[in-house]
Design an enzyme around this catalytic site. Structure first.
Site, PDB file in Angstrom:
ATOM      1  CE  LYS A  75      -1.769  -3.488  -2.436  1.00  0.00           C
ATOM      2  NZ  LYS A  75      -2.987  -3.115  -1.691  1.00  0.00           N
ATOM      3  CB  SER A 322       0.164  -0.510  -9.445  1.00  0.00           C
ATOM      4  OG  SER A 322      -0.584  -1.488 -10.153  1.00  0.00           O
TER       5      SER A 322
END
Length: 332
Positions: A75, A322
């Protein structure tokens, strides 16, 4: 047209802009047979607590270790893209997040010296909430799910004039997430397939835009939060269930309006994995490789170990790990 949203050249340009602020995260090779042997999950019967078959002939795959990214997840790429490519007002930035996006925006705002207000739901992991606070952002915990936090954030944008940094349905966010694919392409050599976790779809849309059909892109979702699967079945973004061990990161209720047409063009398939498989994959990554991954980041390995995605002989597969914003106790 899909190319009107983001192109490979757009992603390359974004990478040059954000590169001083992010890490080029490494890749490693992982023997799935080794992970399977310690996973505690029987791929044939699907029964938890039964050891996988060691030496079962499972392939070696490439792992993109994005949990080592600044702020603990991919992110950060989208957060910095927003703060560097857009004009940030004096009121600063605001974000709604299940956790990782909030950490990333708080981190980027801290690095850039701008105010940040982050809205998160009560489902957010305590470790993510504490990281947001530690980074100096004004934190508001509200509502049970991401959609509740999003509504509160949108109200704050209207009243304050702050810049909204959307977790997935914003062009700059997609551009930032697409830089992961740019790195991966340079690190892994020729790939046939990449498995990508899906929540709101920003990561998979960015990756798919960069590869643009040259690499098979497969989405992986928890079966308790099938946002992209629901959208594909309906032919448009549609509300999906939002319950899973990965709900804080992969349960925004629906994929984005910018995201969906990109995935329709460039994502070949979406597979589902259950919570048992996700937790088994998380533990296997830690036990076999000492890779710390939160549940949402483990879904690609879960798909391979549980057989939701079965590579063909010789298929060159990469899996995106991730993020890792969680308490150490989750690793067992």
């Amino acid at each position: 047209m899909v190319a009107d949203v983001i192109s490979r050249d757009d992603i390359r340009g974004t990478y040059e802009t954000i590169r001083p602020y992010i890490r080029r995260t490494p890749v490693i090779q992982a023997d799935l047979s080794e992970l399977d042997a310690v996973s505690g999950f029987d791929r044939v019967s699907g029964v938890s607590g039964v050891s996988g078959v060691s030496g079962s002939g499972l392939p070696t795959v490439t792992l993109k270790l994005e949990q080592l990214q600044c702020a603990g997840s991919f992110k950060a790429r989208g957060a910095f893209a927003n703060l560097l490519l857009r004009d940030v007002p004096a009121a600063g930035v605001v974000a709604a997040s299940g956790g990782n996006h909030g950490v990333a925006v708080a981190y980027a705002a801290h690095r850039r010296g701008v105010p940040a207000k982050i809205f998160v739901p009560t489902v957010s992991a305590p470790a993510k909430v504490e990281r947001i606070r530690a980074l100096g952002a004004d934190l508001v915990v509200t509502g049970e799910r991401y959609a509740d936090a999003l509504a509160a954030a949108q109200a704050w944008v209207s009243s304050s004039g702050a810049m909204d940094v959307h977790a997935f349905d914003q062009r700059e966010t997609l551009l930032g997430q697409g830089t992961l694919a740019l790195e991966l392409a340079g690190q892994a050599g020729d790939l046939d397939t990449v498995l990508v976790p899906v929540g709101g779809g920003g990561l998979i849309a960015g990756i798919a835009s960069y590869f643009a059909g040259t690499v098979r892109v497969i989405g992986v979702e928890p079966d308790g939060a099938p946002t992209l699967s629901y959208a594909r079945a309906q032919g448009r973004p549609a509300d999906a269930p939002a319950g899973s061990v990965a709900a804080d990161a992969l349960a925004p209720r629906r994929v984005g309006d910018l995201v969906f047409p990109i995935t329709q063009s460039y994502v070949e398939d979406v597979v589902l994995v259950d919570d048992t498989s996700i937790l088994a994959a998380q533990q296997a990554l830690w036990r076999a490789l000492r890779v710390a991954a939160e549940p949402a980041a483990s879904v690609g390995i879960a798909a391979l170990l549980a057989g939701a995605y079965k590579p063909a002989p010789g298929e060159r597969v990469a899996v995106v790990i991730s993020g890792a914003n969680m308490a150490p106790s989750q690793l067992g």
